[in-house]
Design a protein around this motif. Structure first.
Motif, PDB file in Angstrom:
ATOM      1  N   ARG A  23       9.367   2.357   3.610  1.00  0.00           N
ATOM      2  CA  ARG A  23       8.270   2.736   3.295  1.00  0.00           C
ATOM      3  C   ARG A  23       8.095   2.095   2.062  1.00  0.00           C
ATOM      4  O   ARG A  23       9.039   2.984   1.350  1.00  0.00           O
ATOM      5  CB  ARG A  23       7.685   4.032   4.168  1.00  0.00           C
ATOM      6  CG  ARG A  23       7.177   4.827   3.579  1.00  0.00           C
ATOM      7  CD  ARG A  23       6.343   6.373   3.668  1.00  0.00           C
ATOM      8  NE  ARG A  23       6.215   5.941   5.208  1.00  0.00           N
ATOM      9  CZ  ARG A  23       4.950   6.862   6.051  1.00  0.00           C
ATOM     10  NH1 ARG A  23       4.784   7.919   5.438  1.00  0.00           N
ATOM     11  NH2 ARG A  23       4.798   7.202   7.096  1.00  0.00           N
ATOM     12  N   THR A  72      12.183   0.130   9.526  1.00  0.00           N
ATOM     13  CA  THR A  72      11.058  -0.253   8.883  1.00  0.00           C
ATOM     14  C   THR A  72      11.239   0.151   7.373  1.00  0.00           C
ATOM     15  O   THR A  72      11.757   1.216   6.776  1.00  0.00           O
ATOM     16  CB  THR A  72      10.039   0.900   9.573  1.00  0.00           C
ATOM     17  OG1 THR A  72      10.624   1.809   9.321  1.00  0.00           O
ATOM     18  CG2 THR A  72       9.425   0.351  10.384  1.00  0.00           C
ATOM     19  N   VAL A  79       0.664  -1.552   0.145  1.00  0.00           N
ATOM     20  CA  VAL A  79       0.225   0.025   0.083  1.00  0.00           C
ATOM     21  C   VAL A  79       0.928   1.284   0.433  1.00  0.00           C
ATOM     22  O   VAL A  79       1.739   0.879   0.798  1.00  0.00           O
ATOM     23  CB  VAL A  79      -0.898   0.162   1.124  1.00  0.00           C
ATOM     24  CG1 VAL A  79      -1.973   1.064   1.098  1.00  0.00           C
ATOM     25  CG2 VAL A  79      -1.892  -0.792   1.464  1.00  0.00           C
ATOM     26  N   GLN A 125       2.427   3.490   3.200  1.00  0.00           N
ATOM     27  CA  GLN A 125       2.733   2.241   3.840  1.00  0.00           C
ATOM     28  C   GLN A 125       3.649   1.856   5.015  1.00  0.00           C
ATOM     29  O   GLN A 125       4.769   1.467   3.734  1.00  0.00           O
ATOM     30  CB  GLN A 125       1.799   1.304   4.060  1.00  0.00           C
ATOM     31  CG  GLN A 125       1.776   0.106   5.064  1.00  0.00           C
ATOM     32  CD  GLN A 125       0.725   0.202   5.807  1.00  0.00           C
ATOM     33  OE1 GLN A 125      -0.513   0.877   6.488  1.00  0.00           O
ATOM     34  NE2 GLN A 125       1.210   0.589   6.964  1.00  0.00           N
ATOM     35  N   ASP A 126       4.447   2.422   6.188  1.00  0.00           N
ATOM     36  CA  ASP A 126       5.135   1.628   6.681  1.00  0.00           C
ATOM     37  C   ASP A 126       5.357   0.035   6.769  1.00  0.00           C
ATOM     38  O   ASP A 126       4.252  -0.520   7.600  1.00  0.00           O
ATOM     39  CB  ASP A 126       6.065   1.964   7.653  1.00  0.00           C
ATOM     40  CG  ASP A 126       6.192   3.662   7.196  1.00  0.00           C
ATOM     41  OD1 ASP A 126       7.008   3.903   6.769  1.00  0.00           O
ATOM     42  OD2 ASP A 126       6.086   4.147   8.357  1.00  0.00           O
ATOM     43  N   TYR A 127       6.480  -0.734   7.010  1.00  0.00           N
ATOM     44  CA  TYR A 127       6.069  -2.074   7.034  1.00  0.00           C
ATOM     45  C   TYR A 127       7.876  -2.666   7.586  1.00  0.00           C
ATOM     46  O   TYR A 127       9.048  -2.028   7.781  1.00  0.00           O
ATOM     47  CB  TYR A 127       6.298  -2.947   6.000  1.00  0.00           C
ATOM     48  CG  TYR A 127       5.241  -2.174   4.238  1.00  0.00           C
ATOM     49  CD1 TYR A 127       4.296  -3.424   4.506  1.00  0.00           C
ATOM     50  CD2 TYR A 127       4.942  -1.765   3.977  1.00  0.00           C
ATOM     51  CE1 TYR A 127       2.849  -3.650   4.127  1.00  0.00           C
ATOM     52  CE2 TYR A 127       3.871  -1.540   2.824  1.00  0.00           C
ATOM     53  CZ  TYR A 127       3.253  -2.519   3.374  1.00  0.00           C
ATOM     54  OH  TYR A 127       1.715  -2.270   2.404  1.00  0.00           O
TER      55      TYR A 127
END
Length: 95
Positions: free
Chosen positions: A89, A87, A30, A33-35
């Motif tokens: 992004r 993270t 997405v 969004q950060d993952y």
């Protein structure tokens, strides 16, 4: 099966444009969004694997460029493996 590029920001704030031979990658990420690093890697493997398989289904051979991109992502991610809160992004998608 349009080629899709996706931009990411790594934990050190550097940015990269990544390649996918298929827009299926947008089903795994997405924009904005950060993952967590590990989650990003799992999704990248799934997304680029799916993209490569779409190429195989259409043309009869897997996409080596997708696998090269995955290798580059994994190599870059390895630099941040010792950071427990790292993270990535996903900045957005383009063609």
């Amino acid at each position: 099966m349009p080629v899709t590029h996706f931009r990411v920001r790594w934990p050190d704030q550097s940015e990269a444009t990544c390649y996918s031979p298929s827009s299926v990658v947008s089903e795994f990420f997405v924009a904005g969004q950060d993952y967590a690093l590990e989650e990003f890697l799992v999704r990248a493997r799934q997304a680029l694997g799916s993209a490569s398989e779409r190429v195989r289904a259409r043309y009869g051979y897997a996409c080596s460029s997708a696998m090269d991109q995955l290798e580059q992502i994994e190599s870059t991610a390895a630099r941040f493996g010792a950071q427990p809160d790292a993270t990535v992004r996903v900045l957005g998608f383009g063609r």
